[in-house]
Design a protein around this motif. Structure first.
Motif, PDB file in Angstrom:
ATOM      1  N   UNK A 100      42.114 -15.323 -23.151  1.00  0.00           N
ATOM      2  CA  UNK A 100      43.117 -16.282 -23.620  1.00  0.00           C
ATOM      3  C   UNK A 100      42.578 -17.484 -24.404  1.00  0.00           C
ATOM      4  N   UNK A 101      41.463 -18.101 -23.987  1.00  0.00           N
ATOM      5  CA  UNK A 101      41.018 -19.280 -24.755  1.00  0.00           C
ATOM      6  C   UNK A 101      40.655 -18.973 -26.213  1.00  0.00           C
ATOM      7  N   UNK A 102      40.125 -17.767 -26.475  1.00  0.00           N
ATOM      8  CA  UNK A 102      39.698 -17.438 -27.840  1.00  0.00           C
ATOM      9  C   UNK A 102      40.665 -16.508 -28.570  1.00  0.00           C
ATOM     10  N   UNK A 103      41.618 -15.926 -27.835  1.00  0.00           N
ATOM     11  CA  UNK A 103      42.605 -14.995 -28.379  1.00  0.00           C
ATOM     12  C   UNK A 103      42.018 -13.648 -28.800  1.00  0.00           C
ATOM     13  N   UNK A 104      40.807 -13.330 -28.350  1.00  0.00           N
ATOM     14  CA  UNK A 104      40.191 -12.040 -28.652  1.00  0.00           C
ATOM     15  C   UNK A 104      40.646 -10.995 -27.644  1.00  0.00           C
ATOM     16  N   UNK A 105      40.877  -9.779 -28.118  1.00  0.00           N
ATOM     17  CA  UNK A 105      41.202  -8.647 -27.254  1.00  0.00           C
ATOM     18  C   UNK A 105      40.358  -7.456 -27.696  1.00  0.00           C
ATOM     19  N   UNK A 106      39.845  -6.753 -26.722  1.00  0.00           N
ATOM     20  CA  UNK A 106      39.129  -5.506 -26.979  1.00  0.00           C
ATOM     21  C   UNK A 106      39.882  -4.416 -26.228  1.00  0.00           C
ATOM     22  N   UNK A 107      40.287  -3.400 -26.949  1.00  0.00           N
ATOM     23  CA  UNK A 107      41.015  -2.284 -26.349  1.00  0.00           C
ATOM     24  C   UNK A 107      40.206  -1.013 -26.567  1.00  0.00           C
ATOM     25  N   UNK A 108      39.965  -0.295 -25.481  1.00  0.00           N
ATOM     26  CA  UNK A 108      39.294   1.000 -25.543  1.00  0.00           C
ATOM     27  C   UNK A 108      40.282   2.067 -25.120  1.00  0.00           C
ATOM     28  N   UNK A 109      40.435   3.069 -25.964  1.00  0.00           N
ATOM     29  CA  UNK A 109      41.294   4.208 -25.656  1.00  0.00           C
ATOM     30  C   UNK A 109      40.376   5.405 -25.463  1.00  0.00           C
ATOM     31  N   UNK A 110      40.377   5.946 -24.252  1.00  0.00           N
ATOM     32  CA  UNK A 110      39.530   7.092 -23.950  1.00  0.00           C
ATOM     33  C   UNK A 110      40.381   8.345 -24.012  1.00  0.00           C
ATOM     34  N   UNK A 111      39.996   9.250 -24.896  1.00  0.00           N
ATOM     35  CA  UNK A 111      40.732  10.493 -25.081  1.00  0.00           C
ATOM     36  C   UNK A 111      40.183  11.567 -24.148  1.00  0.00           C
ATOM     37  N   UNK A 112      41.064  12.464 -23.713  1.00  0.00           N
ATOM     38  CA  UNK A 112      40.622  13.602 -22.913  1.00  0.00           C
ATOM     39  C   UNK A 112      39.695  14.452 -23.766  1.00  0.00           C
ATOM     40  N   UNK A 113      38.624  14.907 -23.165  1.00  0.00           N
ATOM     41  CA  UNK A 113      37.720  15.813 -23.870  1.00  0.00           C
ATOM     42  C   UNK A 113      38.131  17.246 -23.541  1.00  0.00           C
ATOM     43  N   UNK A 114      37.905  18.109 -24.487  1.00  0.00           N
ATOM     44  CA  UNK A 114      38.171  19.542 -24.229  1.00  0.00           C
ATOM     45  C   UNK A 114      37.184  20.043 -23.193  1.00  0.00           C
ATOM     46  N   UNK A 115      37.695  20.866 -22.278  1.00  0.00           N
ATOM     47  CA  UNK A 115      36.813  21.428 -21.231  1.00  0.00           C
ATOM     48  C   UNK A 115      36.005  22.578 -21.774  1.00  0.00           C
TER      49      UNK A 115
END
Length: 115
Positions: A100-115
C-alpha cells in the motif's frame, strides 16, 4: 499448458489486468510489465493512489489495510476468471502481493502443467 511468451500474449494479459484495475478502482495502472516463463505469468504493476485510500489512511488506517486486503482478493478472483474465460488458461494458483505505501503489486499466475 504453458503460455507462449510473445508480444501478443503479453499485450492481452496487460489489457485484461488494466481492465480489472479500471473496473475496481476507476483508473488503470501507471506502470505495467508482464513476463511469461513456462507455466508462470508474472505481472509487475504500479497502481494509482486513490483519494479515498488517502482519506481512510489518515482517519482509520486499520480499515484502509483491511480494504486493501479484500480488494487484492477480489483482484485475484477476477484475474483468474478472466484469464480462464478469455485465454482458456488452466490456472493452478493466483498469488498477489500489494504494498500500500508504494502502490506496487506483483501478481503471479501459476498455470497447470501437463502431466
Amino acid at each position: 499448458m504453458p503460455l507462449i511468451d510473445s508480444n501478443e500474449n503479453r499485450k492481452k494479459l496487460s489489457h485484461i489486468y488494466n481492465e480489472i484495475a479500471k473496473e475496481l478502482f476507476g483508473f488503470g495502472t501507471t506502470m505495467l510489465k508482464v513476463s511469461i516463463d513456462h507455466n508462470i505469468i508474472t505481472i509487475h504493476a504500479k497502481h494509482r493512489r486513490s483519494p479515498r485510500s488517502d482519506a481512510l489512511e489518515g482517519e482509520i488506517p486499520s480499515l484502509k489495510y483491511e480494504v486493501d486486503f479484500h480488494m487484492s482478493s477480489i483482484y485475484k478472483r477476477k484475474i483468474r476468471e478472466r484469464l480462464e474465460k478469455e485465454l482458456s488458461l488452466s490456472i493452478e494458483a493466483v498469488l498477489r502481493d500489494y504494498d500500500p505505501p508504494t502502490q506496487w503489486a506483483i501478481t503471479n499466475v501459476i498455470l497447470h502443467e501437463n502431466d
